[in-house]
Design an enzyme around this catalytic site. Structure first.
Site, PDB file in Angstrom:
ATOM      1  N   HIS A 304      42.738  46.705  41.216  1.00 44.15           N
ATOM      2  CA  HIS A 304      44.089  46.338  40.796  1.00 44.15           C
ATOM      3  C   HIS A 304      44.089  44.903  40.284  1.00 44.15           C
ATOM      4  CE1 HIS A 304      48.451  45.823  40.908  1.00 44.15           C
ATOM      5  NE2 HIS A 304      48.488  47.146  40.854  1.00 44.15           N
ATOM      6  N   ASP A 361      47.309  55.115  43.492  1.00 44.56           N
ATOM      7  CA  ASP A 361      46.977  56.391  42.857  1.00 44.56           C
ATOM      8  C   ASP A 361      45.816  57.118  43.522  1.00 44.56           C
ATOM      9  OD1 ASP A 361      48.934  56.352  40.845  1.00 44.56           O
ATOM     10  OD2 ASP A 361      47.800  54.810  39.807  1.00 44.56           O
TER      11      ASP A 361
HETATM   12  N1  CMC Z   1      35.578  51.159  39.089  1.00 43.38           N
HETATM   13  C1  CMC Z   1      34.483  50.408  38.776  1.00 43.38           C
HETATM   14  N2  CMC Z   1      34.542  49.107  38.438  1.00 43.38           N
HETATM   15  C2  CMC Z   1      35.759  48.545  38.378  1.00 43.38           C
HETATM   16  C3  CMC Z   1      36.926  49.262  38.677  1.00 43.38           C
HETATM   17  C4  CMC Z   1      36.814  50.622  39.045  1.00 43.38           C
HETATM   18  N3  CMC Z   1      37.902  51.351  39.335  1.00 43.38           N
HETATM   19  N4  CMC Z   1      38.027  48.466  38.534  1.00 43.38           N
HETATM   20  C5  CMC Z   1      37.524  47.275  38.159  1.00 43.38           C
HETATM   21  N5  CMC Z   1      36.167  47.316  38.066  1.00 43.38           N
HETATM   22  C6  CMC Z   1      35.283  46.198  37.718  1.00 43.38           C
HETATM   23  C7  CMC Z   1      35.338  45.929  36.226  1.00 43.38           C
HETATM   24  O1  CMC Z   1      34.346  46.665  35.535  1.00 43.38           O
HETATM   25  C8  CMC Z   1      35.115  44.447  36.168  1.00 43.38           C
HETATM   26  O2  CMC Z   1      33.741  44.213  36.301  1.00 43.38           O
HETATM   27  P1  CMC Z   1      33.032  42.919  35.622  1.00 43.38           P
HETATM   28  O3  CMC Z   1      33.604  41.724  36.342  1.00 43.38           O
HETATM   29  O4  CMC Z   1      31.583  43.128  35.885  1.00 43.38           O
HETATM   30  O5  CMC Z   1      33.425  42.956  34.166  1.00 43.38           O
HETATM   31  C9  CMC Z   1      35.809  43.921  37.426  1.00 43.38           C
HETATM   32  O6  CMC Z   1      35.808  45.021  38.344  1.00 43.38           O
HETATM   33  C10 CMC Z   1      37.250  43.466  37.193  1.00 43.38           C
HETATM   34  O7  CMC Z   1      37.949  44.544  36.599  1.00 43.38           O
HETATM   35  P2  CMC Z   1      38.921  44.417  35.363  1.00 43.38           P
HETATM   36  O8  CMC Z   1      38.996  45.709  34.650  1.00 43.38           O
HETATM   37  O9  CMC Z   1      38.558  43.211  34.557  1.00 43.38           O
HETATM   38  O10 CMC Z   1      40.261  44.129  36.137  1.00 43.38           O
HETATM   39  P3  CMC Z   1      41.708  44.262  35.546  1.00 43.38           P
HETATM   40  O11 CMC Z   1      42.570  43.487  36.436  1.00 43.38           O
HETATM   41  O12 CMC Z   1      41.705  43.961  34.100  1.00 43.38           O
HETATM   42  O13 CMC Z   1      42.010  45.866  35.677  1.00 43.38           O
HETATM   43  C11 CMC Z   1      42.544  47.953  36.636  1.00 43.38           C
HETATM   44  C12 CMC Z   1      42.662  46.428  36.762  1.00 43.38           C
HETATM   45  C13 CMC Z   1      43.505  48.606  37.615  1.00 43.38           C
HETATM   46  C14 CMC Z   1      42.917  48.392  35.214  1.00 43.38           C
HETATM   47  C15 CMC Z   1      41.079  48.376  36.959  1.00 43.38           C
HETATM   48  O14 CMC Z   1      40.764  48.026  38.296  1.00 43.38           O
HETATM   49  C16 CMC Z   1      40.833  49.868  36.731  1.00 43.38           C
HETATM   50  O15 CMC Z   1      40.535  50.272  35.604  1.00 43.38           O
HETATM   51  N6  CMC Z   1      40.991  50.717  37.807  1.00 43.38           N
HETATM   52  C17 CMC Z   1      40.894  52.151  37.626  1.00 43.38           C
HETATM   53  C18 CMC Z   1      42.201  52.695  37.061  1.00 43.38           C
HETATM   54  C19 CMC Z   1      43.312  52.712  38.097  1.00 43.38           C
HETATM   55  O16 CMC Z   1      43.122  53.149  39.232  1.00 43.38           O
HETATM   56  N7  CMC Z   1      44.508  52.276  37.693  1.00 43.38           N
HETATM   57  C20 CMC Z   1      45.688  52.316  38.536  1.00 43.38           C
HETATM   58  C21 CMC Z   1      46.186  50.938  38.882  1.00 43.38           C
HETATM   59  S1  CMC Z   1      47.435  50.995  40.199  1.00 43.38           S
HETATM   60  C22 CMC Z   1      48.752  51.844  39.481  1.00 43.38           C
HETATM   61  C23 CMC Z   1      49.530  50.945  38.610  1.00 43.38           C
HETATM   62  O17 CMC Z   1      50.337  50.173  39.171  1.00 43.38           O
HETATM   63  O18 CMC Z   1      49.367  50.984  37.383  1.00 43.38           O
END
Ligand code: CMC
Length: 427
Positions: A304, A361
């Site tokens: 998140h 989720d």
């Molecule tokens: N599985 C594997 N690696 C992950 C995941 C995951 N679910 N989430 C984040 N990472 C890694 C990502 O690859 C990155 O790695 P690096 O630092 O090596 O580049 C690091 O963790 C930081 O992630 P980010 O994508 O830069 O973080 P963000 O804040 O931009 O994205 C997120 C947050 C929720 C989009 C992401 O964690 C994700 O894609 N999660 C899976 C989708 C999900 O469950 N979404 C629902 C969110 S809660 C409901 C809502 O309120 O929307």
């Protein structure tokens, strides 16, 4: 002396005021930056940018705190209903008994849908995703139900009309997509019971409204009702900042929510679990795929932008899973996978280092499946829940004298000036 931030840039010192929120969160007010220095800030994804002041929802991502108008999410989930929580979010106060009764009367009055709107549904292809239909329908409401005058009492009716009709529209989309007769709302049923009845009642087997499922649905919707400046809420505020009508701003929110990184994650989690189940992937294989930067696989329902600890909504949802599954006396094979995945990820160095924990989720799909909600309706359920939050945020935004049309800047990285080449000279 008032604290300020000092920025030295091109040999010039700029003094920037500090802002502090009611919970002590701090910001540097950079509104004068570009005018004074010619510089802008660069913050893709806006992770360090406060775009508004808001008194609706408080989150502390480090401590796992979520409160609506100051009331902890755990208390609302235990004691409140979705309608009461919606009232709290939109008006800022918990309703009196009279106010709650009046709200319920309006929700009932507004629940049927304009007959001409029904014709839209019939013309969608059978496999159309209900989120696309819902977004279009909410936008279409502007033509069927023009906004009421900008007087509080009148606008409140517009909000209630939206909250009431989104439930009817969602159930109708489902029934029509299955080629089944439409079930109309019943004035004797409360908000959640009415929705379940519109989804599942049949002439052959009349739907029995179960109070535990109604409670579970209330909790599900409360947990999704607001989450401060997330992607879809930001979409509502950005679109609304152009002073478009409320229906169009909310329709933009529904579209933003659809994405698998946001609200679409609940559907993506179940798709992922089904794939693991059917392909016989091991938990170890999944974790190693999620860790691999060259593999697009992500552990959906994990991570998140704000929470760097267990999402407080996920804790409640996880408990609800056990309650609902034991209630319906059904064992869901996906629940075992989800629990194994959670244990493995929480003990894995990659997930620990990056502070990746289950979000709302991760377990919500299992709860919705147990209620009989089909997978392609999961994100619609999120949208029904989030609607009061979007309305509250839109309302706050349009009333805020500090707000301006949203219009960010960019760092241009394209070609320098080049002359137009006539088509015959292009080689
Ligand atoms: N599985 C594997 N690696 C992950 C995941 C995951 N679910 N989430 C984040 N990472 C890694 C990502 O690859 C990155 O790695 P690096 O630092 O090596 O580049 C690091 O963790 C930081 O992630 P980010 O994508 O830069 O973080 P963000 O804040 O931009 O994205 C997120 C947050 C929720 C989009 C992401 O964690 C994700 O894609 N999660 C899976 C989708 C999900 O469950 N979404 C629902 C969110 S809660 C409901 C809502 O309120 O929307």
């Amino acid at each position: 002396m008032k604290e300020v931030a000092k920025l030295v840039i091109d040999g010039k010192e700029l003094t920037l005021p500090l802002i502090e929120g009611s919970q002590g969160e701090k910001a540097i007010d950079i509104r004068s930056l570009r005018q004074e220095t010619g510089y802008i800030t660069f913050d893709p994804g806006l992770g360090n940018t406060g775009a508004c002041r808001s008194s609706i929802t408080y989150m502390d991502g480090e401590k796992g705190i979520l409160r609506y108008r100051g009331v902890p999410i755990e208390q609302l989930a235990e004691h409140s209903t979705f309608v009461e929580t919606a009232f709290l979010l939109i008006t800022g106060q918990l309703p009196t008994r009279d106010e709650l009764t009046r709200t319920s009367v309006y929700l009932n009055d507004f629940s049927p849908l304009h007959e001409n709107m029904k014709a839209f549904y019939q013309n969608y292809p059978p496999k159309a995703h209900p989120m696309g239909i819902l977004s279009a329908m909410v936008n279409a409401m502007r033509s069927f139900y023009p906004e009421l005058l900008d007087i509080e009492e009148e606008m409140n009716k517009t909000y209630l009309r939206l909250i009431s009709k989104i439930r009817t529209m969602a159930a109708m989309a489902y029934r029509i997509s299955k080629g089944e007769r439409v079930v109309y709302p019943r004035p004797d049923l409360c908000y959640c019971a009415n929705f379940l009845n519109m989804m599942f009642d049949s002439v052959v087997i009349p739907y029995h409204v179960d109070k535990d499922l109604v409670k579970a649905l209330n909790v599900f919707l409360i947990l999704h009702a607001d989450h401060e400046q997330n992607c879809s809420t930001t979409a509502v505020r950005v679109v609304g900042s152009g002073k478009v009508n409320i229906y169009s701003a909310l329709s933009a929110g529904i579209s933003a929510l659809w994405g698998p990184l946001h609200g679409g994650a609940n559907q993506a989690v179940v798709n992922m679990l089904e794939r693991i189940h059917s392909e016989g992937l091991t938990v170890k294989e999944c974790i190693s795929k999620a860790r691999d930067r060259n593999d697009p696989f992500r552990l959906m329902g994990f991570g998140h932008r704000v929470y760097k600890t267990y999402d407080p909504r996920a804790k409640i949802m996880k408990k609800m899973c056990d309650v609902i599954l034991s209630k319906i006396r059904r064992k869901d094979p996906l629940l075992d996978i989800v629990q194994e995945l959670e244990d493995a990820a929480l003990n894995d160095s990659y997930f620990k280092e990056k502070n990746l924990y289950p979000n709302v989720d991760f377990y919500s799909g299992i709860v919705l499946r147990a209620m009989g909600i089909p997978t392609n309706m999961f994100t619609v359920m999120f949208a029904i829940g989030r609607l009061p939050g979007w309305i509250a945020q839109w309302k706050e935004d349009v009333a805020d004298p500090e707000m301006r049309i949203t219009r960010p800047r960019q760092i241009y990285s394209g070609n320098l000036k080049q002359d137009y080449i006539p088509i015959d000279d292009r080689g």
